[in-house]
Design a protein around this motif. Structure first.
Motif, PDB file in Angstrom:
ATOM      1  N   ILE A  38       0.576  -0.796  -0.194  1.00 33.54           N
ATOM      2  CA  ILE A  38      -0.089   0.209  -0.192  1.00 33.54           C
ATOM      3  C   ILE A  38       0.629   1.641   0.333  1.00 33.54           C
ATOM      4  O   ILE A  38       0.663   1.822  -0.970  1.00 33.54           O
ATOM      5  CB  ILE A  38      -0.746   0.132   1.266  1.00 33.54           C
ATOM      6  CG1 ILE A  38      -1.829  -0.910   1.086  1.00 33.54           C
ATOM      7  CG2 ILE A  38      -2.010   1.299   1.766  1.00 33.54           C
ATOM      8  CD1 ILE A  38      -3.081  -1.451   2.188  1.00 33.54           C
ATOM      9  N   VAL A  39       2.482   1.237   0.614  1.00 33.64           N
ATOM     10  CA  VAL A  39       2.895   2.445   0.892  1.00 33.64           C
ATOM     11  C   VAL A  39       4.177   2.688  -0.691  1.00 33.64           C
ATOM     12  O   VAL A  39       4.868   3.576  -0.299  1.00 33.64           O
ATOM     13  CB  VAL A  39       3.140   2.927   2.372  1.00 33.64           C
ATOM     14  CG1 VAL A  39       4.353   4.133   2.358  1.00 33.64           C
ATOM     15  CG2 VAL A  39       2.116   2.832   2.981  1.00 33.64           C
ATOM     16  N   MET A  40       4.464   1.533  -0.367  1.00 38.82           N
ATOM     17  CA  MET A  40       5.814   0.988  -1.227  1.00 38.82           C
ATOM     18  C   MET A  40       5.502   0.416  -2.590  1.00 38.82           C
ATOM     19  O   MET A  40       5.766   1.658  -3.390  1.00 38.82           O
ATOM     20  CB  MET A  40       6.813   0.391  -0.475  1.00 38.82           C
ATOM     21  CG  MET A  40       7.216   0.948   1.119  1.00 38.82           C
ATOM     22  SD  MET A  40       8.488  -0.098   1.538  1.00 38.82           S
ATOM     23  CE  MET A  40       9.837   0.449   0.853  1.00 38.82           C
ATOM     24  N   LEU A  41       4.940   0.190  -3.525  1.00 43.29           N
ATOM     25  CA  LEU A  41       3.846  -0.598  -4.255  1.00 43.29           C
ATOM     26  C   LEU A  41       3.882  -0.297  -5.266  1.00 43.29           C
ATOM     27  O   LEU A  41       4.399   0.191  -6.385  1.00 43.29           O
ATOM     28  CB  LEU A  41       4.648  -2.410  -4.449  1.00 43.29           C
ATOM     29  CG  LEU A  41       5.050  -2.680  -5.776  1.00 43.29           C
ATOM     30  CD1 LEU A  41       5.777  -2.680  -6.409  1.00 43.29           C
ATOM     31  CD2 LEU A  41       4.632  -4.343  -5.534  1.00 43.29           C
ATOM     32  N   MET A  42       2.693   0.071  -4.850  1.00 35.33           N
ATOM     33  CA  MET A  42       1.568   0.533  -5.516  1.00 35.33           C
ATOM     34  C   MET A  42       1.405   2.203  -5.824  1.00 35.33           C
ATOM     35  O   MET A  42       1.107   2.032  -7.093  1.00 35.33           O
ATOM     36  CB  MET A  42       0.310  -0.087  -4.791  1.00 35.33           C
ATOM     37  CG  MET A  42      -0.225  -1.156  -4.479  1.00 35.33           C
ATOM     38  SD  MET A  42       0.391  -2.336  -6.258  1.00 35.33           S
ATOM     39  CE  MET A  42      -1.261  -1.786  -7.192  1.00 35.33           C
ATOM     40  N   PRO A  43       1.781   2.734  -5.265  1.00 35.80           N
ATOM     41  CA  PRO A  43       1.900   3.983  -5.878  1.00 35.80           C
ATOM     42  C   PRO A  43       3.531   4.585  -6.431  1.00 35.80           C
ATOM     43  O   PRO A  43       3.028   5.350  -7.826  1.00 35.80           O
ATOM     44  CB  PRO A  43       2.510   5.547  -4.021  1.00 35.80           C
ATOM     45  CG  PRO A  43       1.789   4.234  -3.275  1.00 35.80           C
ATOM     46  CD  PRO A  43       2.599   2.473  -3.519  1.00 35.80           C
ATOM     47  N   PHE A  44       4.109   3.813  -6.702  1.00 37.97           N
ATOM     48  CA  PHE A  44       5.181   3.882  -7.518  1.00 37.97           C
ATOM     49  C   PHE A  44       4.732   3.278  -8.612  1.00 37.97           C
ATOM     50  O   PHE A  44       4.816   3.212  -9.266  1.00 37.97           O
ATOM     51  CB  PHE A  44       6.110   3.042  -7.668  1.00 37.97           C
ATOM     52  CG  PHE A  44       7.937   2.486  -8.047  1.00 37.97           C
ATOM     53  CD1 PHE A  44       7.930   3.889  -8.376  1.00 37.97           C
ATOM     54  CD2 PHE A  44       7.961   1.872  -9.104  1.00 37.97           C
ATOM     55  CE1 PHE A  44       9.024   4.115  -9.295  1.00 37.97           C
ATOM     56  CE2 PHE A  44       8.480   2.054 -10.158  1.00 37.97           C
ATOM     57  CZ  PHE A  44       9.373   2.804  -9.843  1.00 37.97           C
ATOM     58  N   LEU A  45       4.060   1.882  -8.557  1.00 34.34           N
ATOM     59  CA  LEU A  45       3.666   1.184 -10.069  1.00 34.34           C
ATOM     60  C   LEU A  45       2.107   2.728 -11.133  1.00 34.34           C
ATOM     61  O   LEU A  45       2.365   2.942 -11.667  1.00 34.34           O
ATOM     62  CB  LEU A  45       3.118   0.210 -10.069  1.00 34.34           C
ATOM     63  CG  LEU A  45       4.373  -1.431  -9.548  1.00 34.34           C
ATOM     64  CD1 LEU A  45       3.259  -1.728  -9.208  1.00 34.34           C
ATOM     65  CD2 LEU A  45       4.784  -1.316 -10.819  1.00 34.34           C
ATOM     66  N   ALA A  95      -5.993  11.938  -7.789  1.00 35.84           N
ATOM     67  CA  ALA A  95      -5.637  12.328  -9.043  1.00 35.84           C
ATOM     68  C   ALA A  95      -5.591  13.046  -9.683  1.00 35.84           C
ATOM     69  O   ALA A  95      -4.219  13.547 -10.192  1.00 35.84           O
ATOM     70  CB  ALA A  95      -6.752  11.954  -9.989  1.00 35.84           C
ATOM     71  N   VAL A  96      -6.058  14.597  -8.866  1.00 39.82           N
ATOM     72  CA  VAL A  96      -6.233  15.343  -9.205  1.00 39.82           C
ATOM     73  C   VAL A  96      -4.861  16.025  -8.938  1.00 39.82           C
ATOM     74  O   VAL A  96      -3.878  17.166  -9.617  1.00 39.82           O
ATOM     75  CB  VAL A  96      -7.092  16.764  -8.812  1.00 39.82           C
ATOM     76  CG1 VAL A  96      -6.256  18.061  -9.239  1.00 39.82           C
ATOM     77  CG2 VAL A  96      -8.110  16.651 -10.051  1.00 39.82           C
ATOM     78  N   VAL A  97      -4.861  16.054  -7.531  1.00 42.63           N
ATOM     79  CA  VAL A  97      -3.262  16.347  -6.844  1.00 42.63           C
ATOM     80  C   VAL A  97      -2.170  16.095  -6.939  1.00 42.63           C
ATOM     81  O   VAL A  97      -1.039  16.588  -7.468  1.00 42.63           O
ATOM     82  CB  VAL A  97      -3.828  16.409  -4.665  1.00 42.63           C
ATOM     83  CG1 VAL A  97      -1.845  16.597  -4.377  1.00 42.63           C
ATOM     84  CG2 VAL A  97      -4.584  16.775  -4.444  1.00 42.63           C
ATOM     85  N   TYR A 117       5.475  10.063  -6.237  1.00 46.07           N
ATOM     86  CA  TYR A 117       5.522   8.539  -5.686  1.00 46.07           C
ATOM     87  C   TYR A 117       5.788   9.359  -4.371  1.00 46.07           C
ATOM     88  O   TYR A 117       4.576   8.675  -3.170  1.00 46.07           O
ATOM     89  CB  TYR A 117       7.204   8.183  -6.278  1.00 46.07           C
ATOM     90  CG  TYR A 117       7.012   7.121  -5.257  1.00 46.07           C
ATOM     91  CD1 TYR A 117       6.455   5.930  -4.902  1.00 46.07           C
ATOM     92  CD2 TYR A 117       8.580   7.055  -4.189  1.00 46.07           C
ATOM     93  CE1 TYR A 117       6.590   4.492  -4.330  1.00 46.07           C
ATOM     94  CE2 TYR A 117       8.559   5.935  -3.234  1.00 46.07           C
ATOM     95  CZ  TYR A 117       7.815   4.721  -2.670  1.00 46.07           C
ATOM     96  OH  TYR A 117       7.837   3.602  -2.275  1.00 46.07           O
ATOM     97  N   LEU A 118       6.154  10.310  -3.319  1.00 43.82           N
ATOM     98  CA  LEU A 118       6.556  10.528  -2.495  1.00 43.82           C
ATOM     99  C   LEU A 118       5.127  10.759  -1.722  1.00 43.82           C
ATOM    100  O   LEU A 118       4.429  10.756  -0.321  1.00 43.82           O
ATOM    101  CB  LEU A 118       7.442  11.575  -1.620  1.00 43.82           C
ATOM    102  CG  LEU A 118       9.256  10.851  -2.346  1.00 43.82           C
ATOM    103  CD1 LEU A 118      10.096  11.526  -1.958  1.00 43.82           C
ATOM    104  CD2 LEU A 118       8.961   9.311  -1.305  1.00 43.82           C
ATOM    105  N   THR A 119       4.107  11.787  -2.464  1.00 43.83           N
ATOM    106  CA  THR A 119       2.908  12.776  -2.380  1.00 43.83           C
ATOM    107  C   THR A 119       2.179  11.034  -2.306  1.00 43.83           C
ATOM    108  O   THR A 119       1.237  11.236  -1.222  1.00 43.83           O
ATOM    109  CB  THR A 119       2.521  13.313  -3.589  1.00 43.83           C
ATOM    110  OG1 THR A 119       3.842  14.342  -3.309  1.00 43.83           O
ATOM    111  CG2 THR A 119       1.452  14.073  -2.760  1.00 43.83           C
ATOM    112  N   HIS A 120       2.242  10.178  -3.252  1.00 44.36           N
ATOM    113  CA  HIS A 120       1.147   9.086  -3.217  1.00 44.36           C
ATOM    114  C   HIS A 120       1.066   7.831  -1.618  1.00 44.36           C
ATOM    115  O   HIS A 120       0.234   7.922  -0.985  1.00 44.36           O
ATOM    116  CB  HIS A 120       0.763   8.545  -4.527  1.00 44.36           C
ATOM    117  CG  HIS A 120      -0.476   7.215  -4.410  1.00 44.36           C
ATOM    118  ND1 HIS A 120      -0.661   7.029  -6.233  1.00 44.36           N
ATOM    119  CD2 HIS A 120      -0.916   7.059  -4.103  1.00 44.36           C
ATOM    120  CE1 HIS A 120      -1.330   6.493  -5.605  1.00 44.36           C
ATOM    121  NE2 HIS A 120      -1.641   6.304  -4.792  1.00 44.36           N
ATOM    122  N   ALA A 121       2.468   8.219  -1.631  1.00 39.24           N
ATOM    123  CA  ALA A 121       2.432   7.199  -0.464  1.00 39.24           C
ATOM    124  C   ALA A 121       2.877   7.661   0.997  1.00 39.24           C
ATOM    125  O   ALA A 121       2.022   6.952   1.658  1.00 39.24           O
ATOM    126  CB  ALA A 121       4.608   6.371  -0.672  1.00 39.24           C
TER     127      ALA A 121
END
Length: 133
Positions: A38-45, A95-97, A117-121
Motif C-alpha cells: 500500500i505504501v511502497m509498491l502500489m504508489p510507485f506503479l 488524481a488531481v493532486v 511517488y512520495l506524495t502518493h506514498a
C-alpha cells in the motif's frame, strides 16, 4: 490531498450516510505486507502508469498542453481504481493532486516521478494508519 479526501468522506457521510465498504484483498495480511504493497509498491506503479506514462506521452510525444496531459492522467488514474460509486470523488481528488504535483515538478525541471511517488506514498501511509488503528 489526504485532508481533502477526509473532508469529502465526512461530507458524503453527512449527505448520504455510511458508504458501502469495498473489499480489501490485503485485510488479512500482516502490517508489514500491507505497508509494502500500500505504501511502497502500489504508489510507485500507479505513479508510472497513472502520471508518468500518460503525461509524458500526451505532452512529450503528442505535444499536447500540460493541462490536457494532466486531464488525461486524472481520468486514467481515477479509472484505474475501478470504483463506480461515490468513492470515485475521493480518488478523483487524489488524481488531481498527483497530476498537479507531477506537472509542476516536470515544468520546473525537478523530479516529477519521485515527488509524485512520495506524495502518493505519504497519503497511502496516512490511510493505512487509520485502517490499522
Amino acid at each position: 490531498m489526504f485532508v481533502g479526501q477526509i473532508v469529502l468522506i465526512f461530507a458524503e457521510y453527512a449527505l448520504w450516510g455510511p458508504p458501502v465498504p469495498h473489499p480489501n484483498p490485503l485485510a488479512h495480511q500482516s502490517i508489514a505486507v500491507r505497508f509494502f504493497f500500500i505504501v511502497m509498491l502500489m504508489p510507485f506503479l500507479e505513479t508510472i502508469v497513472g502520471q508518468w506514462l500518460p503525461i509524458r506521452l500526451m505532452h512529450g510525444v503528442f505535444h499536447l498542453s500540460w493541462r490536457v496531459a494532466a486531464a488525461g492522467s486524472i481520468v486514467l488514474f481515477t479509472l484505474m481504481h475501478g470504483y463506480t460509486d461515490r468513492a470515485v470523488i475521493a480518488i478523483l481528488l487524489g488524481a488531481v493532486v498527483l497530476a498537479t504535483v507531477f506537472v509542476i515538478e516536470a515544468k520546473r525541471g525537478g523530479w516529477p516521478v519521485l515527488s509524485t511517488y512520495l506524495t502518493h506514498a505519504l497519503a497511502n501511509a496516512c490511510v493505512l494508519s487509520l485502517q490499522s488503528g
